[in-house]
Design a protein around this motif. Structure first.
Motif, PDB file in Angstrom:
ATOM      1  N   THR A   1       0.830  -1.200   0.000  1.00 20.69           N
ATOM      2  CA  THR A   1       0.000   0.000   0.000  1.00 20.69           C
ATOM      3  C   THR A   1       0.867   1.254   0.000  1.00 20.69           C
ATOM      4  O   THR A   1       0.600   2.211  -0.739  1.00 20.69           O
ATOM      5  CB  THR A   1      -0.912   0.015   1.237  1.00 20.69           C
ATOM      6  OG1 THR A   1      -1.720  -1.159   1.240  1.00 20.69           O
ATOM      7  CG2 THR A   1      -1.811   1.238   1.241  1.00 20.69           C
ATOM      8  N   ALA A   2       1.898   1.258   0.816  1.00 21.59           N
ATOM      9  CA  ALA A   2       2.778   2.418   0.901  1.00 21.59           C
ATOM     10  C   ALA A   2       3.453   2.707  -0.429  1.00 21.59           C
ATOM     11  O   ALA A   2       3.540   3.869  -0.855  1.00 21.59           O
ATOM     12  CB  ALA A   2       3.834   2.188   1.989  1.00 21.59           C
ATOM     13  N   MET A   3       3.919   1.664  -1.107  1.00 20.65           N
ATOM     14  CA  MET A   3       4.577   1.874  -2.402  1.00 20.65           C
ATOM     15  C   MET A   3       3.593   2.408  -3.436  1.00 20.65           C
ATOM     16  O   MET A   3       3.915   3.330  -4.193  1.00 20.65           O
ATOM     17  CB  MET A   3       5.209   0.559  -2.880  1.00 20.65           C
ATOM     18  CG  MET A   3       6.439   0.158  -2.082  1.00 20.65           C
ATOM     19  SD  MET A   3       7.338  -1.242  -2.815  1.00 20.65           S
ATOM     20  CE  MET A   3       6.185  -2.592  -2.495  1.00 20.65           C
ATOM     21  N   ILE A   4       2.381   1.845  -3.469  1.00 20.55           N
ATOM     22  CA  ILE A   4       1.385   2.308  -4.429  1.00 20.55           C
ATOM     23  C   ILE A   4       1.007   3.758  -4.148  1.00 20.55           C
ATOM     24  O   ILE A   4       0.912   4.585  -5.069  1.00 20.55           O
ATOM     25  CB  ILE A   4       0.145   1.399  -4.392  1.00 20.55           C
ATOM     26  CG1 ILE A   4       0.505  -0.007  -4.892  1.00 20.55           C
ATOM     27  CG2 ILE A   4      -0.980   1.985  -5.248  1.00 20.55           C
ATOM     28  CD1 ILE A   4      -0.590  -1.031  -4.702  1.00 20.55           C
ATOM     29  N   GLN A   5       0.796   4.097  -2.889  1.00 17.30           N
ATOM     30  CA  GLN A   5       0.450   5.462  -2.514  1.00 17.30           C
ATOM     31  C   GLN A   5       1.488   6.461  -3.026  1.00 17.30           C
ATOM     32  O   GLN A   5       1.157   7.464  -3.665  1.00 17.30           O
ATOM     33  CB  GLN A   5       0.357   5.585  -0.992  1.00 17.30           C
ATOM     34  CG  GLN A   5      -0.891   4.981  -0.387  1.00 17.30           C
ATOM     35  CD  GLN A   5      -0.906   5.145   1.116  1.00 17.30           C
ATOM     36  OE1 GLN A   5       0.136   5.281   1.754  1.00 17.30           O
ATOM     37  NE2 GLN A   5      -2.089   5.139   1.696  1.00 17.30           N
ATOM     38  N   ASN A   6       2.730   6.183  -2.713  1.00 18.73           N
ATOM     39  CA  ASN A   6       3.788   7.126  -3.068  1.00 18.73           C
ATOM     40  C   ASN A   6       4.045   7.159  -4.570  1.00 18.73           C
ATOM     41  O   ASN A   6       4.379   8.200  -5.128  1.00 18.73           O
ATOM     42  CB  ASN A   6       5.062   6.780  -2.297  1.00 18.73           C
ATOM     43  CG  ASN A   6       4.972   7.193  -0.840  1.00 18.73           C
ATOM     44  OD1 ASN A   6       5.137   8.357  -0.506  1.00 18.73           O
ATOM     45  ND2 ASN A   6       4.673   6.240   0.017  1.00 18.73           N
ATOM     46  N   CYS A   7       3.873   6.030  -5.239  1.00 20.35           N
ATOM     47  CA  CYS A   7       4.025   5.992  -6.692  1.00 20.35           C
ATOM     48  C   CYS A   7       2.974   6.866  -7.364  1.00 20.35           C
ATOM     49  O   CYS A   7       3.281   7.662  -8.261  1.00 20.35           O
ATOM     50  CB  CYS A   7       3.918   4.558  -7.197  1.00 20.35           C
ATOM     51  SG  CYS A   7       3.933   4.411  -8.995  1.00 20.35           S
ATOM     52  N   ILE A   8       1.724   6.736  -6.936  1.00 19.20           N
ATOM     53  CA  ILE A   8       0.640   7.507  -7.554  1.00 19.20           C
ATOM     54  C   ILE A   8       0.859   9.000  -7.339  1.00 19.20           C
ATOM     55  O   ILE A   8       0.680   9.811  -8.261  1.00 19.20           O
ATOM     56  CB  ILE A   8      -0.723   7.055  -6.993  1.00 19.20           C
ATOM     57  CG1 ILE A   8      -1.041   5.636  -7.484  1.00 19.20           C
ATOM     58  CG2 ILE A   8      -1.825   8.028  -7.391  1.00 19.20           C
ATOM     59  CD1 ILE A   8      -2.294   5.040  -6.884  1.00 19.20           C
ATOM     60  N   LYS A   9       1.256   9.375  -6.143  1.00 13.59           N
ATOM     61  CA  LYS A   9       1.500  10.797  -5.901  1.00 13.59           C
ATOM     62  C   LYS A   9       2.658  11.297  -6.765  1.00 13.59           C
ATOM     63  O   LYS A   9       2.609  12.404  -7.320  1.00 13.59           O
ATOM     64  CB  LYS A   9       1.795  11.060  -4.433  1.00 13.59           C
ATOM     65  CG  LYS A   9       1.943  12.553  -4.164  1.00 13.59           C
ATOM     66  CD  LYS A   9       2.123  12.874  -2.703  1.00 13.59           C
ATOM     67  CE  LYS A   9       2.223  14.385  -2.531  1.00 13.59           C
ATOM     68  NZ  LYS A   9       2.496  14.756  -1.130  1.00 13.59           N
ATOM     69  N   ALA A  10       3.707  10.484  -6.899  1.00 14.47           N
ATOM     70  CA  ALA A  10       4.857  10.892  -7.720  1.00 14.47           C
ATOM     71  C   ALA A  10       4.470  10.995  -9.194  1.00 14.47           C
ATOM     72  O   ALA A  10       5.006  11.830  -9.928  1.00 14.47           O
ATOM     73  CB  ALA A  10       6.006   9.907  -7.540  1.00 14.47           C
ATOM     74  N   MET A  11       3.541  10.147  -9.642  1.00 13.21           N
ATOM     75  CA  MET A  11       3.072  10.238 -11.033  1.00 13.21           C
ATOM     76  C   MET A  11       2.466  11.611 -11.307  1.00 13.21           C
ATOM     77  O   MET A  11       2.684  12.208 -12.357  1.00 13.21           O
ATOM     78  CB  MET A  11       2.035   9.143 -11.312  1.00 13.21           C
ATOM     79  CG  MET A  11       2.610   7.757 -11.471  1.00 13.21           C
ATOM     80  SD  MET A  11       1.295   6.516 -11.688  1.00 13.21           S
ATOM     81  CE  MET A  11       2.274   5.048 -12.034  1.00 13.21           C
ATOM     82  N   ARG A  12       1.698  12.106 -10.348  1.00  7.38           N
ATOM     83  CA  ARG A  12       1.084  13.407 -10.544  1.00  7.38           C
ATOM     84  C   ARG A  12       2.099  14.531 -10.356  1.00  7.38           C
ATOM     85  O   ARG A  12       2.146  15.480 -11.141  1.00  7.38           O
ATOM     86  CB  ARG A  12      -0.088  13.609  -9.587  1.00  7.38           C
ATOM     87  CG  ARG A  12      -0.855  14.898  -9.863  1.00  7.38           C
ATOM     88  CD  ARG A  12      -2.026  15.095  -8.942  1.00  7.38           C
ATOM     89  NE  ARG A  12      -1.608  15.390  -7.581  1.00  7.38           N
ATOM     90  CZ  ARG A  12      -2.446  15.811  -6.625  1.00  7.38           C
ATOM     91  NH1 ARG A  12      -3.727  15.960  -6.896  1.00  7.38           N
ATOM     92  NH2 ARG A  12      -2.001  16.048  -5.409  1.00  7.38           N
ATOM     93  N   THR A  13       2.925  14.428  -9.318  1.00  8.83           N
ATOM     94  CA  THR A  13       3.861  15.500  -8.991  1.00  8.83           C
ATOM     95  C   THR A  13       4.916  15.688 -10.068  1.00  8.83           C
ATOM     96  O   THR A  13       5.217  16.817 -10.471  1.00  8.83           O
ATOM     97  CB  THR A  13       4.547  15.207  -7.643  1.00  8.83           C
ATOM     98  OG1 THR A  13       3.546  15.096  -6.624  1.00  8.83           O
ATOM     99  CG2 THR A  13       5.532  16.307  -7.277  1.00  8.83           C
ATOM    100  N   HIS A  14       5.501  14.590 -10.559  1.00  9.61           N
ATOM    101  CA  HIS A  14       6.635  14.674 -11.472  1.00  9.61           C
ATOM    102  C   HIS A  14       6.248  14.605 -12.953  1.00  9.61           C
ATOM    103  O   HIS A  14       7.012  15.068 -13.808  1.00  9.61           O
ATOM    104  CB  HIS A  14       7.640  13.578 -11.151  1.00  9.61           C
ATOM    105  CG  HIS A  14       8.251  13.708  -9.792  1.00  9.61           C
ATOM    106  ND1 HIS A  14       9.256  14.605  -9.511  1.00  9.61           N
ATOM    107  CD2 HIS A  14       7.988  13.056  -8.627  1.00  9.61           C
ATOM    108  CE1 HIS A  14       9.594  14.507  -8.235  1.00  9.61           C
ATOM    109  NE2 HIS A  14       8.847  13.571  -7.676  1.00  9.61           N
ATOM    110  N   TYR A  15       5.095  13.993 -13.265  1.00  8.42           N
ATOM    111  CA  TYR A  15       4.732  13.794 -14.672  1.00  8.42           C
ATOM    112  C   TYR A  15       3.372  14.386 -15.036  1.00  8.42           C
ATOM    113  O   TYR A  15       2.956  14.282 -16.180  1.00  8.42           O
ATOM    114  CB  TYR A  15       4.757  12.297 -15.002  1.00  8.42           C
ATOM    115  CG  TYR A  15       6.119  11.682 -14.807  1.00  8.42           C
ATOM    116  CD1 TYR A  15       7.106  11.789 -15.780  1.00  8.42           C
ATOM    117  CD2 TYR A  15       6.434  11.017 -13.622  1.00  8.42           C
ATOM    118  CE1 TYR A  15       8.365  11.239 -15.592  1.00  8.42           C
ATOM    119  CE2 TYR A  15       7.704  10.461 -13.423  1.00  8.42           C
ATOM    120  CZ  TYR A  15       8.647  10.579 -14.411  1.00  8.42           C
ATOM    121  OH  TYR A  15       9.900  10.031 -14.213  1.00  8.42           O
ATOM    122  N   ASN A  16       2.696  14.971 -14.049  1.00  6.56           N
ATOM    123  CA  ASN A  16       1.385  15.577 -14.278  1.00  6.56           C
ATOM    124  C   ASN A  16       0.382  14.573 -14.848  1.00  6.56           C
ATOM    125  O   ASN A  16      -0.479  14.925 -15.676  1.00  6.56           O
ATOM    126  CB  ASN A  16       1.504  16.791 -15.213  1.00  6.56           C
ATOM    127  CG  ASN A  16       0.311  17.721 -15.107  1.00  6.56           C
ATOM    128  OD1 ASN A  16      -0.307  17.825 -14.051  1.00  6.56           O
ATOM    129  ND2 ASN A  16      -0.028  18.391 -16.194  1.00  6.56           N
TER     130      ASN A  16
END
Length: 223
Positions: A122-137
């Protein structure tokens, strides 16, 4: 005969009891959730081979990690350096009728069996999804779930906001069907923040880890 059966059952119960005792006594280590590097690939592939049916070519691991360093993650035991889990992901950009859409895809996520069901995936998925938006919009995220995916894993995805888009027959190499799950990232992030108190890591933990430098790494061209 009845006595032999009783002894066999007693012995089996003892073995199972000892296994559960050993598993329950394993202490949670100090963990580091961080972007993966090319040097992590052997450990990531080992977990992939141990835990999942689908295997990936070496070049795919290299391509995704080098191309999208912020969203490819590992969980590492700080005391031993062992990799306990990984997440492999990519970004797809599509233009339709003059409109650009950016979609993240979670390709593979796995946790060592000794550490499953403790919030690490869960932690990895959470942080991955946020990074997708933050770094790649990215505006959406999707994944392909096997037809035989464990029910509790599917419940986890749906709790995060994923919904079923379609069934793809014989999607995987072994001809198993895939269920395409997707989530609007804005909605997904909102749900993740709501549930982040139950996670092993805060949703913004990845922000504090910095970017991974790939200096000196030769990136092959892929055909």
């Amino acid at each position: 005969m009845a006595a032999l059966v009783f002894l066999a059952v007693l012995s089996l119960c003892s073995i199972i009891g000892n296994f559960n005792l050993i598993h329950s006594q394993v202490e949670m280590p100090g963990l580091n959730l961080r972007p993966s590097t090319l040097l992590d690939i052997p450990s990531m592939r080992q977990i992939n081979e141990d835990e999942l049916s689908e295997q990936y070519r070496q070049q795919w691991w290299e391509e995704y990690i080098v191309s999208f360093p912020e969203i490819n993650l590992i969980l590492q035991d700080l005391s031993t350096g062992d990799v306990l889990g990984y997440l492999l992901a990519k970004i797809e950009r599509r233009e339709e009728s003059g409109t650009l859409s950016i979609e993240g895809e979670i390709i593979s996520v796995a946790v060592d069996w000794r550490w499953q069901r403790r919030g690490l995936g869960t932690a990895m998925i959470q942080n991955c999804i946020k990074a997708m938006r933050t770094h790649y919009n990215a505006t959406s995220v999707m994944l392909h779930a096997r037809a035989t995916t464990r029910p509790w894993v599917l419940r986890l995805y749906r709790r995060m906001g994923f919904t079923s888009r379609q069934i793809v027959p014989q999607y995987f190499d072994d001809k198993e069907n895939a269920e395409v799950l997707e989530c609007d990232i804005s909605s997904c992030i909102g749900l993740l923040k709501h549930h982040s108190t139950t996670s092993a890591f805060p949703i913004d933990m990845i922000e504090t880890l910095g970017k991974v430098a790939h200096k000196g790494v030769h990136h092959s061209q892929f055909g």
